[in-house]
Design an enzyme around this catalytic site. Sequence first.
Site, PDB file in Angstrom:
ATOM      1  N   CYS A   1       0.847  -1.184   0.000  1.00 55.65           N
ATOM      2  CA  CYS A   1       0.000   0.000   0.000  1.00 55.65           C
ATOM      3  C   CYS A   1       0.887   1.238   0.000  1.00 55.65           C
ATOM      4  O   CYS A   1       1.961   1.241   0.595  1.00 55.65           O
ATOM      5  CB  CYS A   1      -0.874  -0.036   1.245  1.00 55.65           C
ATOM      6  SG  CYS A   1      -1.815   1.469   1.542  1.00 55.65           S
TER       7      CYS A   1
ATOM      8  N   HIS B   1      -1.779   1.263   9.314  1.00 61.35           N
ATOM      9  CA  HIS B   1      -1.171  -0.060   9.139  1.00 61.35           C
ATOM     10  C   HIS B   1      -0.958  -0.806  10.449  1.00 61.35           C
ATOM     11  O   HIS B   1      -0.608  -0.228  11.462  1.00 61.35           O
ATOM     12  CB  HIS B   1       0.159   0.078   8.389  1.00 61.35           C
ATOM     13  CG  HIS B   1      -0.059   0.457   6.956  1.00 61.35           C
ATOM     14  ND1 HIS B   1       0.850   1.151   6.215  1.00 61.35           N
ATOM     15  CD2 HIS B   1      -1.119   0.217   6.142  1.00 61.35           C
ATOM     16  CE1 HIS B   1       0.368   1.336   4.985  1.00 61.35           C
ATOM     17  NE2 HIS B   1      -0.827   0.777   4.927  1.00 61.35           N
TER      18      HIS B   1
ATOM     19  N   HIS C   1      -8.121  -3.834   2.243  1.00 58.04           N
ATOM     20  CA  HIS C   1      -7.095  -3.056   2.944  1.00 58.04           C
ATOM     21  C   HIS C   1      -7.394  -1.556   2.849  1.00 58.04           C
ATOM     22  O   HIS C   1      -7.426  -0.849   3.857  1.00 58.04           O
ATOM     23  CB  HIS C   1      -5.713  -3.379   2.355  1.00 58.04           C
ATOM     24  CG  HIS C   1      -4.602  -2.554   2.939  1.00 58.04           C
ATOM     25  ND1 HIS C   1      -3.782  -3.028   3.940  1.00 58.04           N
ATOM     26  CD2 HIS C   1      -4.188  -1.290   2.664  1.00 58.04           C
ATOM     27  CE1 HIS C   1      -2.908  -2.074   4.260  1.00 58.04           C
ATOM     28  NE2 HIS C   1      -3.133  -1.016   3.498  1.00 58.04           N
ATOM     29  N   GLU C   2      -7.630  -1.089   1.631  1.00 58.50           N
ATOM     30  CA  GLU C   2      -7.815   0.352   1.428  1.00 58.50           C
ATOM     31  C   GLU C   2      -9.102   0.847   2.091  1.00 58.50           C
ATOM     32  O   GLU C   2      -9.158   1.978   2.588  1.00 58.50           O
ATOM     33  CB  GLU C   2      -7.796   0.702  -0.068  1.00 58.50           C
ATOM     34  CG  GLU C   2      -6.479   0.346  -0.789  1.00 58.50           C
ATOM     35  CD  GLU C   2      -5.232   0.990  -0.186  1.00 58.50           C
ATOM     36  OE1 GLU C   2      -5.353   1.999   0.532  1.00 58.50           O
ATOM     37  OE2 GLU C   2      -4.127   0.448  -0.415  1.00 58.50           O
TER      38      GLU C   2
ATOM     39  N   HIS D   1      -8.453   1.863   5.574  1.00 62.69           N
ATOM     40  CA  HIS D   1      -7.967   3.244   5.710  1.00 62.69           C
ATOM     41  C   HIS D   1      -9.138   4.218   5.680  1.00 62.69           C
ATOM     42  O   HIS D   1      -9.198   5.154   6.468  1.00 62.69           O
ATOM     43  CB  HIS D   1      -7.012   3.603   4.563  1.00 62.69           C
ATOM     44  CG  HIS D   1      -5.654   2.987   4.683  1.00 62.69           C
ATOM     45  ND1 HIS D   1      -4.926   2.981   5.851  1.00 62.69           N
ATOM     46  CD2 HIS D   1      -4.865   2.360   3.752  1.00 62.69           C
ATOM     47  CE1 HIS D   1      -3.753   2.387   5.646  1.00 62.69           C
ATOM     48  NE2 HIS D   1      -3.703   1.991   4.379  1.00 62.69           N
TER      49      HIS D   1
HETATM   50 ZN    ZN Z   1      -2.350   0.837   3.578  1.00 58.01          ZN
END
Ligand code: ZN
Length: 315
Positions: free
Chosen positions: A118, A280, A270-271, A274
Amino acid sequence: MALASFQYLFSCILLFALLSDAHPSPFEFLKNLQGSQKGDKPQGLNQLKQYLSKFGYINSNIHNPNVQSLESEDNINNDHIFDDALESAIRTYQLNYHLKATGILDAKTVASMMLPRCGVSDIINGHSRMRAARKRTHHHHHRTVSHYKFFSGSPKWPASKTNLTFVFENNTPAEAATAISRAFEKWASATHFTFTRIENNISALCNTTADITIGFHSRDHGDGFPFDGPYGVLGHASPPTRGSLHLDADEPWSIGPMEGHIDMETVALHEIGHLLGLEHSSVEGAIMYPSVSDGMTKDLHGDDVQGIKELYHTV
Ligand code: ZN
Ligand code: CA
């Protein structure tokens, strides 16, 4: 006949070689630096410094012209020297990634750094990494993330905002939109959030703005964080409540596990983390771990779900 099949075989090998050469990772330079340590002056060291700066391990004042620091002047002047700052940055990286904290760019550290990852920085809080480290001299190891983390200031969506709308930019392939929508559903089933997809044309027609906008972009795409072609950085997303999720259009994306390819749903999961406020995690099984290998799929992990529950006090 034998010759023909030999030629066929040969051309297949050649094609394969061409294909694999056509997509070297932008992190390939790390291989040449393997074994470097303090005092060394290997070629291409400035690229390592840029890498560590990009992911938060070396203080860079590019976005911070007001911070005066002799240290960073040293960094600029000594770009070709493996100095104390670089050794310390590598040690911090090694602590975050559960590697032996030697400060040497050893084989395991190179292997870890080369994985596609990322684009969001691992260390965001604090303008100066060095200053933060000094503050914590006696507890240096506290810099290690042991589990889920939030962005600096713990930004989050307002308590009333439990349903978030998302829209795909026009150029998004339909299969990609389907895979990314599945990722939203996974987050919905594990948290108090629900997500509603808005069709782009409806969004434009009704002049509504979705909470989250998702798009595929290539190289420099105007947000100051250019993508880098196949592998390397895969995507990035903003902390709440900006709602911007970009994926690198140049990745060899796949739907599901496929060698040499990057699973779209895994990166989307994952994104989205955020977008909801997670930074992380150093838990390797967590979806918020910064890197993924090609051919690998991952799911939400207890660490990710715990993080969201703590951030939104829904434990
Ligand atoms: Zn990330
Ligand atoms: Ca990339």
